[in-house]
Design an enzyme around this catalytic site. Structure first.
Site, PDB file in Angstrom:
ATOM      1  N   ASP A 181      34.105  15.657  -9.486  1.00 53.01           N
ATOM      2  CA  ASP A 181      35.529  15.403  -9.700  1.00 53.01           C
ATOM      3  C   ASP A 181      35.886  13.978  -9.244  1.00 53.01           C
ATOM      4  O   ASP A 181      35.427  13.527  -8.188  1.00 53.01           O
ATOM      5  CB  ASP A 181      36.318  16.431  -8.869  1.00 53.01           C
ATOM      6  CG  ASP A 181      37.797  16.413  -9.172  1.00 53.01           C
ATOM      7  OD1 ASP A 181      38.180  16.809 -10.276  1.00 53.01           O
ATOM      8  OD2 ASP A 181      38.582  15.990  -8.297  1.00 53.01           O
TER       9      ASP A 181
ATOM     10  N   GLU B   1      33.005  12.867 -13.646  1.00 58.16           N
ATOM     11  CA  GLU B   1      34.331  12.746 -14.236  1.00 58.16           C
ATOM     12  C   GLU B   1      34.799  11.337 -13.883  1.00 58.16           C
ATOM     13  O   GLU B   1      35.224  11.073 -12.761  1.00 58.16           O
ATOM     14  CB  GLU B   1      35.304  13.768 -13.648  1.00 58.16           C
ATOM     15  CG  GLU B   1      36.618  13.752 -14.410  1.00 58.16           C
ATOM     16  CD  GLU B   1      37.863  13.983 -13.562  1.00 58.16           C
ATOM     17  OE1 GLU B   1      38.904  14.307 -14.152  1.00 58.16           O
ATOM     18  OE2 GLU B   1      37.821  13.820 -12.335  1.00 58.16           O
TER      19      GLU B   1
HETATM   20  C1  NOJ Z   1      40.449  16.079 -11.818  1.00 59.25           C
HETATM   21  C2  NOJ Z   1      40.535  17.556 -12.023  1.00 59.25           C
HETATM   22  O1  NOJ Z   1      39.965  17.872 -13.256  1.00 59.25           O
HETATM   23  C3  NOJ Z   1      42.003  17.895 -11.927  1.00 59.25           C
HETATM   24  O2  NOJ Z   1      42.246  19.219 -12.328  1.00 59.25           O
HETATM   25  C4  NOJ Z   1      42.466  17.633 -10.524  1.00 59.25           C
HETATM   26  O3  NOJ Z   1      43.848  17.848 -10.454  1.00 59.25           O
HETATM   27  C5  NOJ Z   1      42.179  16.192 -10.122  1.00 59.25           C
HETATM   28  N1  NOJ Z   1      40.874  15.775 -10.484  1.00 59.25           N
HETATM   29  C6  NOJ Z   1      42.286  16.052  -8.629  1.00 59.25           C
HETATM   30  O4  NOJ Z   1      41.210  16.708  -8.024  1.00 59.25           O
END
Ligand code: NOJ
Length: 535
Positions: free
Chosen positions: A201, A275
């Site tokens: 993440d 990500e």
């Molecule tokens: C990306 C995640 O996919 C999302 O759902 C989240 O709110 C943010 N990162 C913060 O962790």
């Protein structure tokens, strides 16, 4: 056929645990629920599952606010349930990825609680980004949270802490060796329990620069980072590289260390996907250099218009960029953070695009419910849960629409998802979209995905790259036609509202909509449809 290593061209099914299947009637999906439905996932024909967070969490941000990254939140079950889930998944031939959230913890994590107590200048505070207020009492800089509002919150003694997301998600200080070593313990914890890899993440966010400096346009960068805020692309692309908290060089050092850790597990081919929302797009290739991570999400299709020229440039650019570092692209049409593809571009269009994308080289990510053609849920404001909705005081509706639970069976909501009250409401309009109904209908979106994934494995995986047959740059018959050849299969996507005739011989393997007419070496591709033809 499977790719080698397994993840290279894998189809990875994203499960949002709270919305998948509820085994105990409390209205929220859970781990036992997921385990009980893994045969459904296997029959879909995917190679792996990615589980969004199920860790101990006050759930202010759908579990991305982790209070203990090495334990399970009671709402989802316990560690024995996870072990069972991994065991059943592996026995069905499914690999398992789990989410890790290294950019921040929840404010309920013991470290943050200790930091609050320990006070300014303490080792406990040094695990986060705590700073004194400016002389006039304002925060250390003017950054804006990605969820709206300031990205600093003041604590009792007057210091501020940084949170790029909700105030309940304090950012960790990745320059602190304790943070680095604690995260290694977390990675090892899950690897030792048998996972095959991680979705990382906010992988591009761990390292911050200029923490005590104002940005000249904080609202601009905050808007530029949001898909749901419209902005002139030129302005957006000029702002993005100036974001001082994303895509800094320092993050790569962290992933080089992680890669060594992954590679030390010699019994498995561990993989990790980043990500990382980066700009310019070439920066994404840095995350998949041979000594870093294995995949990086390509988000271009999450907001791409259903237009041939746009899709052509996304596909060519993604393949070429990744090729420059010996990697393959990833493809995603939906996830838990963005509107569902069927709502965004239309149901028939979403089927056509999915069938086109499944033919491409690389790895496909499918967000649970996408295979049912689910649209976004209809959510009354009173039921909304996303912190984005609250932090923007309702100006942005947030991401709950994509997170509505899956409809499994029956004639009315909640369609077998739960025997209780679902945490987000399902609508009766989804009567024909249940797994049960769609399984019985050969023309359903579910059966389209099942057939396509099987054909992909039989004819396309490992078949190398694509050659363009029809595109805006390859003399296409129509500005709404895209076609590629991969191995012995030609893939045509007609994006227009009228049928298109093309010269082609071969056996029709699959089509996303309509009926194909063929004679004398010619085929008529129906409006808004993709076909695969085997030669
Ligand atoms: C990306 C995640 O996919 C999302 O759902 C989240 O709110 C943010 N990162 C913060 O962790």
């Amino acid at each position: 056929m499977k790719s080698s290593p397994w993840w290279k061209e894998a189809t990875i099914y994203q499960i949002y645990p709270r919305s998948f299947f509820d085994s105990n009637g409390d209205g929220e999906g859970d781990l036992q629920g997921i385990t009980s439905k893994l045969h459904y996932v296997q029959e879909l024909g995917v190679d792996a599952i990615w589980l969004s967070p199920f860790y101990t969490s006050p759930n202010k941000d759908g579990g991305y606010d982790v209070a203990d990254p090495r334990d399970v939140d009671p709402r989802f079950g316990n560690l024995d349930d996870v072990k069972k889930l991994f065991e059943v998944a592996h026995s069905l031939g499914l690999k398992v990825l789990v989410d890790v959230v290294p950019n921040h913890f929840s404010d309920q994590h013991v470290w943050f609680q200790q930091a609050l107590k320990a006070g300014r200048g303490s080792a406990e505070r040094a695990r986060f980004h705590f700073y004194d207020a400016n002389d006039d009492g304002t925060p250390p800089n003017n950054w804006i949270s990605l969820f709206g509002g300031p990205s600093w919150t003041q604590v009792e003694d007057g210091q501020y802490y940084l949170h790029l997301f909700d105030s309940s998600q304090p950012d960790l200080n990745w320059e602190n060796p304790e943070v680095i070593s604690d995260y290694e313990v977390t990675l090892r914890f899950w690897l030792d329990l048998g996972v095959d890899g991680f979705r990382i993440d906010v992988a591009h966010g761990l390292v911050k620069e200029n923490l005590l400096t104002n940005h000249p346009n904080p609202q601009g960068i905050s808007d530029a980072l949001r898909l749901d805020v419209s902005m002139d692309p030129e302005i957006r692309y000029a702002l993005l590289p100036t974001v001082p908290y994303f895509d800094r060089q320092g993050v790569h050092e962290i992933y080089r260390k992680w890669r060594k850790l992954f590679d030390s597990y010699k019994d498995r081919e561990i993989m990790a996907v980043a990500e990382a929302w980066v700009h310019p797009p070439v920066n994404a290739t840095r995350y998949v250099r041979s000594d870093e991570l294995h995949q990086v999400f390509n988000f271009d299709l999450l907001d791409a218009p259903f237009k041939a020229d746009f899709l052509y440039s996304v596909v060519t650019r993604s393949i070429e960029l990744m090729d420059s570092v010996g990697a393959l692209p990833t493809w995603a049409l939906s996830n838990h953070d963005s509107p569902r593809v069927a709502s965004r571009i239309g149901e028939v269009q979403a089927r056509a695009l999915a069938l086109f994308v499944m033919a491409l080289p690389g790895s496909c990510y499918v967000f649970a419910g996408q295979e049912l053609g689910l649209p976004d849920g209809e959510i009354p404001d009173s039921s909304r849960q996303d912190p984005i909705y609250f932090r923007t005081k309702g100006a942005q509706k947030g991401r709950d629409g994509a997170r509505v639970p899956l409809p499994w069976s029956g004639e009315s909501a909640p369609f077998g998802f739960t025997t209780g009250k679902p945490w987000l409401p399902l609508t009766d309009k989804w009567r024909d979209l249940t797994v049960e109904k769609q399984s019985a209908d050969p023309k359903s979106t579910l059966n389209l995905y099942r057939s396509a994934l099987k054909l992909r494995a039989d004819h396309l995986i490992t078949q190398g790259s694509i050659t363009w047959l029809e595109s805006p740059e390859h003399g296409a018959k129509s500005s709404s036609l895209l076609a590629v050849r991969r191995g012995n299969v030609s893939i045509y996507m007609n994006l227009s509202d009228s049928p298109v005739e093309v010269e082609i011989t071969g056996k029709l393997l699959i089509m996303s909509a309509g009926t194909v007419d063929g004679r004398d070496g010619k085929l008529t591709i129906p409006a808004v449809s993709t076909i695969w033809v085997h030669h």
